[in-house]
Motif scaffolding. Structure first.
Motif, PDB file in Angstrom:
ATOM      1  N   VAL A   1      39.292  48.650  -8.078  1.00  0.00           N
ATOM      2  CA  VAL A   1      38.445  49.819  -8.326  1.00  0.00           C
ATOM      3  C   VAL A   1      39.310  50.895  -8.971  1.00  0.00           C
ATOM      4  CG1 VAL A   1      36.989  51.599  -7.301  1.00  0.00           C
ATOM      5  CG2 VAL A   1      36.979  49.279  -6.356  1.00  0.00           C
ATOM      6  N   THR A   2      38.808  51.495 -10.044  1.00  0.00           N
ATOM      7  CA  THR A   2      39.543  52.545 -10.753  1.00  0.00           C
ATOM      8  C   THR A   2      39.371  53.885 -10.042  1.00  0.00           C
ATOM      9  OG1 THR A   2      39.272  51.419 -12.871  1.00  0.00           O
ATOM     10  CG2 THR A   2      39.796  53.755 -12.940  1.00  0.00           C
TER      11      THR A   2
ATOM     12  N   SER B   1      36.832  61.584  -2.893  1.00  0.00           N
ATOM     13  CA  SER B   1      37.152  62.740  -3.731  1.00  0.00           C
ATOM     14  C   SER B   1      37.790  63.833  -2.874  1.00  0.00           C
ATOM     15  CB  SER B   1      35.886  63.276  -4.398  1.00  0.00           C
ATOM     16  OG  SER B   1      35.322  62.302  -5.253  1.00  0.00           O
TER      17      SER B   1
ATOM     18  N   ASP C   1      44.413  51.564 -10.351  1.00  0.00           N
ATOM     19  CA  ASP C   1      43.471  50.515  -9.945  1.00  0.00           C
ATOM     20  C   ASP C   1      43.841  50.041  -8.545  1.00  0.00           C
ATOM     21  OD1 ASP C   1      42.221  50.675 -12.398  1.00  0.00           O
ATOM     22  OD2 ASP C   1      43.465  49.119 -13.307  1.00  0.00           O
TER      23      ASP C   1
ATOM     24  N   VAL D   1      45.394  57.519 -13.639  1.00  0.00           N
ATOM     25  CA  VAL D   1      44.457  56.427 -13.405  1.00  0.00           C
ATOM     26  C   VAL D   1      45.191  55.332 -12.647  1.00  0.00           C
ATOM     27  CG1 VAL D   1      42.920  54.751 -14.461  1.00  0.00           C
ATOM     28  CG2 VAL D   1      43.224  56.969 -15.525  1.00  0.00           C
TER      29      VAL D   1
ATOM     30  N   SER E   1      39.786  46.885  -3.668  1.00  0.00           N
ATOM     31  CA  SER E   1      38.526  47.443  -3.166  1.00  0.00           C
ATOM     32  C   SER E   1      38.616  47.759  -1.672  1.00  0.00           C
ATOM     33  CB  SER E   1      37.382  46.462  -3.441  1.00  0.00           C
ATOM     34  OG  SER E   1      37.648  45.200  -2.853  1.00  0.00           O
TER      35      SER E   1
ATOM     36  N   ARG F   1      37.709  61.191  -8.810  1.00  0.00           N
ATOM     37  CA  ARG F   1      36.607  60.233  -8.878  1.00  0.00           C
ATOM     38  C   ARG F   1      37.071  58.858  -8.430  1.00  0.00           C
ATOM     39  NH1 ARG F   1      36.043  59.808 -14.039  1.00  0.00           N
ATOM     40  NH2 ARG F   1      36.675  57.630 -14.304  1.00  0.00           N
ATOM     41  N   VAL F   2      36.217  58.203  -7.666  1.00  0.00           N
ATOM     42  CA  VAL F   2      36.386  56.788  -7.321  1.00  0.00           C
ATOM     43  C   VAL F   2      35.214  56.048  -7.952  1.00  0.00           C
ATOM     44  CG1 VAL F   2      36.582  55.085  -5.481  1.00  0.00           C
ATOM     45  CG2 VAL F   2      37.544  57.384  -5.158  1.00  0.00           C
ATOM     46  N   ASP F   3      35.510  55.149  -8.869  1.00  0.00           N
ATOM     47  CA  ASP F   3      34.433  54.463  -9.578  1.00  0.00           C
ATOM     48  C   ASP F   3      33.551  53.684  -8.605  1.00  0.00           C
ATOM     49  OD1 ASP F   3      35.343  55.479 -11.895  1.00  0.00           O
ATOM     50  OD2 ASP F   3      35.950  53.582 -12.812  1.00  0.00           O
ATOM     51  N   PRO F   4      32.232  53.681  -8.836  1.00  0.00           N
ATOM     52  CA  PRO F   4      31.329  52.982  -7.914  1.00  0.00           C
ATOM     53  C   PRO F   4      31.324  51.462  -8.100  1.00  0.00           C
ATOM     54  CG  PRO F   4      30.081  53.964  -9.693  1.00  0.00           C
ATOM     55  CD  PRO F   4      31.491  54.414  -9.882  1.00  0.00           C
TER      56      PRO F   4
END
Length: 398
Positions: A297-298, A257, A246, A244, A249, A278-281
């Protein structure tokens, strides 16, 4: 006469020597510079950020009911088996302590309940006596009815009377049961914790491990009272890890992905391969060490390579490739400088610095892609000083 001409020639030569010395001293000196070569080689642009490892699925063991938690029998790192290993046990809570006034009230309630039981027993005896009397009267009436001395209606009336007395006896027995229950309730309210059974072994709820895995954290280790839903421990499979990180942005929009990444500085002597899953929205606000609010963004990556030494929550550095080419012309970043809104370099050509405008494509921390303006093999001045001018003499520093 001859000596005069010799003296004049000597003075003329001396004047020429002085003028030549001044000219030599005031000549333009070449500037010592560091020179790098423009190359055509593979190049890639990456985003590097600090991240951490995380067990993919973490299971929390929580208290299903409020109660008294016994001391947790597992520790961090213990291996557990699904539906077999007991993580903790919950016993009923001890009743609250009773002050003197409350105790007096409860004692009075208990005594009242006992008296109620006594009254109910007397009522039962009265009902039973009435029933026996009615049954004897019915027996005599039946004998007289056979001789014709009693009417059928009188016999029916006495039969109904016996049934009513039986019902009264049943009701009296039920009242006794009710009064006994009230007495038991009053006595139960007087109960205090039993010093002989401090852990309450008479009843408990065992909390079992939900999966095969390793204990990651123990939140409630000591014996204590817990509320329903209180988290007690976390369990997960440390062999199923993800990464994970961060990202800013502005960097996250360049990631998708399937983007490849490398994990470094994790403690081993080699890098590990990973792929973005995954890229968090949605982004969140994070305050940096300098006190600046940043939108982060995580991004979650799946490890393609792993190492048994890695665990949950370990720090790593993630380097993700956003662009690469097999061979492109590139110049060191240290050679570039701005001239207005355009990029320029000083090319070392024949001992002189030639200011050259270049068009730059992609850039990384070390080099920049050259689209136009330079060719492979050309030398460029790195870290050009303000004193360097177009056409000035330069000399390569050893």
């Amino acid at each position: 006469m001859k000596s005069i001409w010799i003296k004049r020639v000597g003075l003329a030569l001396l004047a020429v020597a002085v003028v030549a010395g001044f000219g030599w001293a005031l000549r333009e000196q070449p500037a010592l510079v560091d020179v790098a070569e423009v190359t055509a080689a593979p190049m890639r642009v990456t985003i590097r950020e600090e991240g951490m490892t995380r067990v993919r699925d973490v299971y929390a063991v929580s208290a299903p009911i409020a109660g008294h938690l016994t001391r947790t029998v597992v520790n961090e790192g213990d291996v557990v088996k699904a539906n077999n290993t007991v993580v903790a046990a919950i016993h009923p809570l001890d009743p609250p302590l009773i002050d003197r006034r409350t105790e007096a009230e409860l004692l009075a309630s208990r005594d009242g309940a006992r008296a109620g039981v006594g009254v109910a027993e007397i009522d039962l005896q009265r009902a039973q006596s009435a029933l026996k009397l009615a049954e004897d009267e019915l027996a005599r009436t039946i004998k007289l009815f056979g001789s014709g001395f009693v009417s059928e209606s009188a016999l029916q009336r006495l039969t109904n009377e016996v049934d009513l007395r039986k019902t009264a006896v049943d009701a009296a027995k039920a009242v006794i049961g009710l009064r006994n229950a009230e007495l038991a309730n009053a006595e139960a309210r007087l109960l205090q914790p039993d010093p002989a059974d401090p852990t309450g072994e008479s009843c408990c709820v065992n909390l079992l491990a939900p999966i095969d895995g390793t204990v990651l954290a123990v939140m409630a280790r000591s014996e204590q009272a817990v509320a329903a839903g209180a988290k007690i421990a976390e369990i997960g499979n440390v062999h199923d890890l993800e990464i994970v990180v961060d990202l800013l942005s502005s960097d996250a929009v360049r990631i998708a992905s399937g983007t490849k990444g490398e994990i470094s500085d994790w403690g081993g002597d080699h890098t590990l391969r990973a792929t973005v899953r995954r890229v968090d929205p949605a982004a969140f606000t994070k305050v940096s060490a300098l006190g600046i609010e940043e939108q982060r963004v995580t991004v979650v990556l799946d490890l393609e390579d792993t190492d048994v030494r890695l665990g949950h929550g370990y720090r790593v550095f993630v380097e993700m490739t956003v662009w690469e080419c097999a061979e492109c012309v590139q110049v060191p970043i240290r050679a570039l400088f701005r001239n207005g809104d355009r990029w320029n370099v000083f090319a070392a050509d024949g001992g002189r610095a030639r200011q050259t405008e270049v068009q730059i494509g992609h850039m990384n921390d070390d080099a920049a892609e050259v689209l136009t303006g330079l060719k492979p093999g050309a030398g460029v001045v790195i870290h050009p000083s303000d004193a360097l001018v177009d056409g000035g003499l330069v000399e390569r520093r050893n």
